[in-house]
Design a protein around this motif. Sequence first.
Motif, PDB file in Angstrom:
ATOM      1  N   SER A 315       0.690   3.927   5.247  1.00  0.00           N
ATOM      2  CA  SER A 315       1.254   2.639   5.648  1.00  0.00           C
ATOM      3  C   SER A 315       1.672   2.661   7.111  1.00  0.00           C
ATOM      4  O   SER A 315       1.869   3.721   7.701  1.00  0.00           O
ATOM      5  N   MET A 316       1.821   1.457   7.680  1.00  0.00           N
ATOM      6  CA  MET A 316       2.293   1.275   9.049  1.00  0.00           C
ATOM      7  C   MET A 316       3.268   0.105   9.073  1.00  0.00           C
ATOM      8  O   MET A 316       3.008  -0.935   8.454  1.00  0.00           O
ATOM      9  N   THR A 317       4.366   0.269   9.788  1.00  0.00           N
ATOM     10  CA  THR A 317       5.359  -0.803   9.896  1.00  0.00           C
ATOM     11  C   THR A 317       5.331  -1.506  11.248  1.00  0.00           C
ATOM     12  O   THR A 317       5.607  -2.699  11.323  1.00  0.00           O
ATOM     13  N   ARG A 318       5.012  -0.796  12.293  1.00  0.00           N
ATOM     14  CA  ARG A 318       5.048  -1.382  13.634  1.00  0.00           C
ATOM     15  C   ARG A 318       3.721  -2.095  13.931  1.00  0.00           C
ATOM     16  O   ARG A 318       2.906  -1.631  14.738  1.00  0.00           O
ATOM     17  N   ARG A 368      -1.214  -3.160  16.608  1.00  0.00           N
ATOM     18  CA  ARG A 368       0.054  -2.431  16.740  1.00  0.00           C
ATOM     19  C   ARG A 368       1.049  -3.269  17.534  1.00  0.00           C
ATOM     20  O   ARG A 368       0.682  -3.959  18.481  1.00  0.00           O
ATOM     21  N   SER A 369       2.326  -3.171  17.176  1.00  0.00           N
ATOM     22  CA  SER A 369       3.357  -3.985  17.827  1.00  0.00           C
ATOM     23  C   SER A 369       3.391  -3.763  19.327  1.00  0.00           C
ATOM     24  O   SER A 369       3.574  -4.706  20.108  1.00  0.00           O
ATOM     25  N   GLU A 370       3.193  -2.504  19.757  1.00  0.00           N
ATOM     26  CA  GLU A 370       3.258  -2.224  21.188  1.00  0.00           C
ATOM     27  C   GLU A 370       2.088  -2.816  21.958  1.00  0.00           C
ATOM     28  O   GLU A 370       2.125  -2.885  23.190  1.00  0.00           O
ATOM     29  N   VAL A 401       5.458  -8.022   8.984  1.00  0.00           N
ATOM     30  CA  VAL A 401       4.455  -7.538   8.043  1.00  0.00           C
ATOM     31  C   VAL A 401       4.307  -6.028   8.166  1.00  0.00           C
ATOM     32  O   VAL A 401       4.767  -5.404   9.119  1.00  0.00           O
ATOM     33  N   GLY A 402       3.645  -5.449   7.178  1.00  0.00           N
ATOM     34  CA  GLY A 402       3.302  -4.040   7.206  1.00  0.00           C
ATOM     35  C   GLY A 402       1.903  -3.853   6.649  1.00  0.00           C
ATOM     36  O   GLY A 402       1.390  -4.708   5.917  1.00  0.00           O
ATOM     37  N   LEU A 403       1.280  -2.745   7.002  1.00  0.00           N
ATOM     38  CA  LEU A 403      -0.075  -2.433   6.531  1.00  0.00           C
ATOM     39  C   LEU A 403      -0.023  -1.309   5.513  1.00  0.00           C
ATOM     40  O   LEU A 403       0.595  -0.269   5.745  1.00  0.00           O
ATOM     41  N   LEU A 404      -0.685  -1.516   4.404  1.00  0.00           N
ATOM     42  CA  LEU A 404      -0.883  -0.487   3.380  1.00  0.00           C
ATOM     43  C   LEU A 404      -2.381  -0.218   3.306  1.00  0.00           C
ATOM     44  O   LEU A 404      -3.169  -1.159   3.218  1.00  0.00           O
ATOM     45  N   ALA A 405      -2.779   1.046   3.356  1.00  0.00           N
ATOM     46  CA  ALA A 405      -4.204   1.381   3.277  1.00  0.00           C
ATOM     47  C   ALA A 405      -4.426   2.404   2.178  1.00  0.00           C
ATOM     48  O   ALA A 405      -3.751   3.433   2.128  1.00  0.00           O
ATOM     49  N   VAL A 447      -2.279  -6.255   3.804  1.00  0.00           N
ATOM     50  CA  VAL A 447      -1.115  -6.654   4.590  1.00  0.00           C
ATOM     51  C   VAL A 447      -0.110  -7.339   3.666  1.00  0.00           C
ATOM     52  O   VAL A 447      -0.464  -8.263   2.920  1.00  0.00           O
ATOM     53  N   VAL A 448       1.134  -6.853   3.705  1.00  0.00           N
ATOM     54  CA  VAL A 448       2.211  -7.430   2.889  1.00  0.00           C
ATOM     55  C   VAL A 448       3.425  -7.653   3.790  1.00  0.00           C
ATOM     56  O   VAL A 448       3.477  -7.157   4.923  1.00  0.00           O
ATOM     57  N   ARG A 449       4.419  -8.362   3.277  1.00  0.00           N
ATOM     58  CA  ARG A 449       5.653  -8.494   4.039  1.00  0.00           C
ATOM     59  C   ARG A 449       6.330  -7.129   4.153  1.00  0.00           C
ATOM     60  O   ARG A 449       6.293  -6.329   3.230  1.00  0.00           O
ATOM     61  N   ARG A 450       6.947  -6.901   5.311  1.00  0.00           N
ATOM     62  CA  ARG A 450       7.459  -5.570   5.613  1.00  0.00           C
ATOM     63  C   ARG A 450       8.496  -5.100   4.597  1.00  0.00           C
ATOM     64  O   ARG A 450       8.531  -3.930   4.233  1.00  0.00           O
ATOM     65  N   GLU A 451       9.341  -6.008   4.120  1.00  0.00           N
ATOM     66  CA  GLU A 451      10.393  -5.556   3.194  1.00  0.00           C
ATOM     67  C   GLU A 451       9.828  -5.082   1.854  1.00  0.00           C
ATOM     68  O   GLU A 451      10.508  -4.379   1.106  1.00  0.00           O
TER      69      GLU A 451
END
Length: 487
Positions: A315-318, A368-370, A401-405, A447-451
């Motif tokens: 997963s990725m949060t940023r 990516r957020s950056e 959002v966050g990514l789940l792979a 892609v899902v909501r981050r929480e």
Amino acid sequence: MKDLLVMKFGGTSVGSAERMRVAVQLSAAQKRKRPVVIVVSAMSGVTDLLIETTKHAEAGDRAGLAANIQKLEERHTKACRDLLPAAKQKPVLTGIRDLMGEFQRITQGMLMLNDRPPRSVDEAIAIGERLSALLIAACLNAEGTKAEAVNAAQLIVTDAVFGSASPLMEPTTEKARKRLVPLVRQGVLPVVTGFNGATADGRPTTLGRGGSDFSASILSAALGASELWIWTDVDGIMTADPRLVPDAAVLGEVTYREAAELAYNGAKVLHPRTLAPLVESQIPVWSKNSFAPEKPGTKIVPRIAVSNGARAVTSMTRVALVSLEPIHATLPGAHVMARALDALAGANVEVLSLSSSSYRQSFCFLVRSEELEKTLEALESALALELAHGYLKPVEVNNQVGLLAVVGEGMQGTPGLAGRIFTAISRERINIIAIAQGSSELTIAIVVRREGLEAAVRAVHAECGMGTSKNAKAAGPLRSQKSKGKR
């Protein structure tokens, strides 16, 4: 070179004098058995501090610049004094001062210009690896193993994409062999800087954050190594992040493709581009824990016999989800998508996943957020006319959002697997925002909501039977989905 071992030590594996001493011991032990080349990262946290210091210089912050330079010099000076006997310290302390002088010269230029030219940033932040190589080579010599620090700018020839350069393998192979093979044959252990290289005309470059892994694989391919060992602070490649999933298991073997997908989608064991130079020569890679070197780690190989189903979830949060939608169907969506992706490529933005719809041909993609700021600048420049005249809706951004792979060679052709994954996520009352899956069926990106991301990771991990509690052999291949009576 016959039976050559290349070993790479990450930032935490050289993060203190104590950890450097362990790296030295591991290197010396292997050197007694066969030829060895090692590649080293900067001490943990140093690259971030170097980047922060260049920003102080750009902003004209003399006090912040001076404070950070002092902090960098003091940390490496302390490491030298803790690592080496007093009689061996003087030339190394001189070397540290010289390298810090180089860094100060570069940042003074930035201070005068109120700018951070990408070429100058690359030259500046490579100082971290050069300091590590200096210290580790000195410690090896002090403990009886002949060693020499080597700046990878003398070895790895790259293109001129500063900040994320790519190697030119033919000239790299020529330079690496010319410089390193004689050292190895003389019984010297080369200690090579990771992360950096130079263009054919000598301009310093870097390979992107975490690029020391990439450096090691480039050199392994160039030298014809028999193996590459990557030393980190985890036991190997795992079925999930153990901080999120307590029963995550270490995988005994993974394929190049699985490892690359996991790295690309957030797993921090490898740099995403690490394996590319090794594919043709099929050099095996081990991911090992320098804090527990007795553990076997994970072997990365061209192919393995795998059971059906998923092997790991990451997963990725940023991240941020960017959406583009034509106002009406007369504006060809494929044309908009092509121009948008071309603009992102020109800005050197990495698209993590992409989903599109039919009819209106709206689409969304994850970055990516950056990289979000330069993403929006590139899109607004490339699509300025369509946005100004209302042919396109304003660009939408979702930062929450966050990514789940979900990754596994065995997912291809496994009926019902995607449905089970989506059902497991929905049972946690988590809404799926976007889905992407390539034709190879190697990865399903969601892609899902981050929480809801952490709960989604745990749900998918449990549904696919990845954990230690469901595997008799935690380090081996995962069991077939057929054994659960579900398809």
